[in-house]
Design an enzyme around this catalytic site. Structure first.
Site, PDB file in Angstrom:
ATOM      1  N   ARG A 161       0.830  -1.217   0.000  1.00 63.27           N
ATOM      2  CA  ARG A 161       0.000   0.000   0.000  1.00 63.27           C
ATOM      3  C   ARG A 161       0.861   1.263   0.000  1.00 63.27           C
ATOM      4  NH1 ARG A 161      -3.383  -1.610   4.759  1.00 63.27           N
ATOM      5  NH2 ARG A 161      -4.686  -3.321   4.076  1.00 63.27           N
TER       6      ARG A 161
ATOM      7  N   ARG B 127      -3.958   6.207   0.909  1.00 62.39           N
ATOM      8  CA  ARG B 127      -4.592   7.378   1.508  1.00 62.39           C
ATOM      9  C   ARG B 127      -3.705   8.175   2.450  1.00 62.39           C
ATOM     10  NH1 ARG B 127      -9.830   4.643   3.867  1.00 62.39           N
ATOM     11  NH2 ARG B 127      -8.452   2.832   3.774  1.00 62.39           N
TER      12      ARG B 127
ATOM     13  N   ARG C  86      -8.323  10.775  -5.367  1.00 61.56           N
ATOM     14  CA  ARG C  86      -9.513  10.047  -4.936  1.00 61.56           C
ATOM     15  C   ARG C  86     -10.703  10.955  -4.673  1.00 61.56           C
ATOM     16  NH1 ARG C  86     -12.096   7.270  -4.382  1.00 61.56           N
ATOM     17  NH2 ARG C  86     -12.212   6.029  -2.490  1.00 61.56           N
TER      18      ARG C  86
ATOM     19  N   ASP D  27      -6.639  -3.730  -7.335  1.00 62.92           N
ATOM     20  CA  ASP D  27      -7.303  -4.363  -6.194  1.00 62.92           C
ATOM     21  C   ASP D  27      -7.428  -5.850  -6.477  1.00 62.92           C
ATOM     22  OD1 ASP D  27      -8.988  -3.618  -3.603  1.00 62.92           O
ATOM     23  OD2 ASP D  27     -10.055  -5.208  -4.660  1.00 62.92           O
TER      24      ASP D  27
ATOM     25  N   TYR E   2     -13.912 -13.485   0.046  1.00 62.61           N
ATOM     26  CA  TYR E   2     -14.642 -12.251  -0.289  1.00 62.61           C
ATOM     27  C   TYR E   2     -15.899 -12.574  -1.093  1.00 62.61           C
ATOM     28  CZ  TYR E   2     -11.401  -8.542   1.201  1.00 62.61           C
ATOM     29  OH  TYR E   2     -10.655  -7.649   1.929  1.00 62.61           O
TER      30      TYR E   2
END
Length: 650
Positions: free
Chosen positions: A333, A337, A346, A382, A458
């Site tokens: 990552r 963010r 974003r 992703d 998931y």
């Protein structure tokens, strides 16, 4: 200079540099500009351990006998404060310095003082030689009659001290470290022999003290005359006036100072001007320079990517368990963010749309890698992008949480999944091609996918889960449906990863983030066969990192499943885990991401501990034990990368 020449940069020219603490960084900058970096570190900072000057300053500070403190370097400011902390609590030091007018010379001491919460009365921006420093002090406050302390760096700044005394100040200096030659002189001696033989065309000096140290070692080798003669025809770049004065004092001449006294600016501007500078010295442009040493990647007539040779980069060598000059580092990552620049993107584009915009993917991937100074980039994507080609509806809710609106819960649901067509993820491959062209040529790019168990969880849970109740229930209740689903996912993942290799990635990573929810026996029965099938279907010769979290009990089975490098989370000791895995596989990890919220001294110590556990053995790639968290301070992430490179330099 023509636009074509600017694009060529150093065009394969040899570039000698003498940087020490940032030797790795300057080599990367030179290579990025098309040069062949010859870096010979010339200095090491030696802290003065039992430092009477520093302790006397601390006592005077606590008694209120200091009016002005001038901090000249970031390293020196940190050493000074850390020395004082060995005898006095930090709170008392910060309070005492808070009553003093603090002058910070440039961004580095400013950063250190900010970490301690110390207020700064005067920040002197670059350019900041002793002349600009005195002028700034004159404009801010008179020093006549003031008690001024100057934090020195390596060698005394006599002109600054004399200038302050001429203004009526009572000046004392504190030497908190001194310059010494490196313990290992081999790299510097190799560079000096190359200069004496006329190999490099450009020389870069980034510190005044590099000049006498370089000449001293040349003298000991009996090469001083030859080195001086060759330097007389090379294009010489100097970081700034103080460095240029040192060159002049030692009988050499700086041809160029950059528009900003920064290493990156010096390299970039010298790459544009080195030819004309050589000609101005009366030397022709080097005839042996015909092409960049590391040409940018280019598209072949068939549309495939023609890539430079990445095999000798530290990251790729570590993946193949070969010796490296320093431990390579990248971070999961690393585009995310915690970076303001990513948040700006974003704010305009939803997460899934961002993943499908190759131009934006290339932008955020490249920016993060270059901003942090890591040794590999990882494509921004992703692990659940494979859901849509399988016929499932994928959404990302507020907070970027993935949601599968119609989860896979039965054998019938598995049967209704579409056959996976890797072409459906063409936007990922286009993003890889654009990113490969945007990255500096020597930086490997990592492609990735989710491992079958994690992706299946998931798809079955429909969202993030802690118990994996639905996934495990299907696994136990209908083993046939479970194995059919994982077989589909293993096949799809192999095709997807191979397509990423064709598009231009140099290495792969499989994220099995949730597999730690399984017992070893369940992993062996329900996951291991599919992981083996997946690894056997991947393109031969491409290194693969096999990563999971909470996997302390699963590591031998993960090794059995496959992978050139096994990723470790922070819950295991690296040396013990590596011993369990065996010496025929590399390891990646494994700093706790929360350490990045601590002070730099803690980051340094935890980094040192992990590197010590690795013991310099070939095959270690430094990383976190999981991804960077969203509110992690960017400066701490940069500091981590710097510490890994500095502490692991061979």
């Amino acid at each position: 200079m023509s636009a074509a020449s600017q694009r060529e940069g150093f065009a394969g020219a040899g570039v000698a540099a003498f940087e020490s603490r940032r030797a790795v960084e300057i080599a990367k900058l030179v290579e990025h500009a098309g040069g062949r970096a010859l870096v010979g570190p010339t200095m090491r900072e030696v802290p003065i351990g039992e430092n009477p000057q520093a302790f006397a300053f601390g006592e005077a500070l606590l008694r209120g006998e200091i009016d002005v403190l001038v901090c000249l370097t970031g390293v020196g400011t940190r050493f000074l404060l850390e020395t004082l902390e060995t005898r006095t609590p930090r709170e008392a030091i910060v309070a005492a310095i808070g009553r003093v007018a603090v002058v910070a010379r440039g961004p580095k001491p400013t950063k250190v003082l900010g970490e301690y919460g110390i207020p700064i009365a005067l920040k002197v921006p670059e350019r900041n030689t002793w002349r600009e420093l005195l002028a700034a002090i004159d404009a801010q406050f008179p020093v006549a009659g003031k008690r001024v302390v100057v934090q020195e760096y390596g060698v005394p700044n006599e002109r600054l001290v004399d200038g302050l005394r001429a203004r009526g100040a009572e000046v004392r200096t504190i030497a908190v470290y001194r310059w010494a030659l490196p313990l290992d002189l081999d790299p510097l001696e190799r560079v000096l022999r190359a200069i004496a033989a006329g190999e490099p065309d450009v020389a870069l000096f980034t510190s005044a003290q590099q000049v006498p140290h370089m000449l001293s070692v040349a003298r000991n080798l009996g090469l001083e005359d030859a080195v001086r003669a060759t330097l007389g025809g090379m294009a010489i770049g100097s970081i700034g006036p103080t460095c240029s004065e040192s060159l002049e004092a030692h009988g050499l001449r700086a041809d160029y100072e950059p528009s900003h006294p920064r290493m990156g600016t010096l390299v970039a501007e010298m790459a544009e001007r080195w030819r004309e500078l050589r000609v101005a010295r009366g030397w022709p442009s080097a005839s042996h320079v015909t092409a960049p040493a590391a040409a940018p990647a280019a598209l072949t007539p068939s549309g495939g990517l023609r890539q430079p040779d990445f095999e000798d980069t530290p990251f790729m060598r570590a993946c193949r368990r070969k010796p490296v000059p320093y431990t390579p580092v990248w971070l999961m990552r690393q585009a995310g963010r915690y970076m303001a620049e990513y948040r700006e993107v974003r704010a305009k584009v939803p997460f899934l749309e961002l993943c499908k915009r190759p131009d934006l993917v290339a932008e955020v991937t490249t920016f993060a890698a270059e901003r942090l100074g890591v040794d590999a980039a990882i494509i921004f994507a992703d692990i659940l992008l494979v859901a849509e080609p399988l016929g499932l509806a994928l959404e990302f809710t507020k907070g970027d949480g993935p949601v599968i609106r119609a989860p896979v819960r039965t054998g019938a649901d598995v049967d209704h999944l579409r056959d996976f067509d890797p072409a459906a993820l063409g936007y990922v491959y286009e993003a890889i091609r654009k990113t490969r062209l945007a990255l500096r040529p020597s930086m490997p790019l990592i492609g990735f996918a989710g491992a079958p168990f994690t992706v299946a969880s998931y798809l079955i849970e429909g969202e993030t889960s802690r118990s994996f109740r639905h996934a495990k229930a299907l696994m136990y209740r209908d083993a046939g449906a479970w194995h059919a689903l994982l077989a589909r996912l293993a096949d799809a993942t192999a095709k997807y990863l191979n397509a990423q290799v064709d598009a231009g990635v140099q290495a792969l990573q499989l994220f099995d983030s949730w597999v730690g929810a399984l017992s070893p026996s369940d992993y062996r029965e329900f996951v291991l066969p599919h992981m083996k099938a997946l690894f056997s279907a991947l393109r031969p010769g491409v290194p693969v990192i096999h990563f999971g979290t909470d996997t302390a009990t699963l590591l031998p089975l993960m090794r059995e499943a496959g992978g050139d490098v096994i990723g470790l989370d922070w819950r295991v000791e690296l040396d013990e885990a590596w011993a369990r895995l065996g010496g025929d596989v590399g390891v990646m990890g494994n700093l706790d991401p929360i350490v990045l919220y601590a002070e730099r001294a803690t980051i340094r110590e935890r980094t040192r501990r992990i590197l010590a556990q690795a013991g310099g053995r070939p095959g270690h790639v430094f990383n976190l034990g999981h991804g960077i968290l969203p509110d992690t301070p960017v400066e701490n992430v940069v500091a981590l990368v710097e510490e890994v490179h500095a502490l692991s330099a061979r």
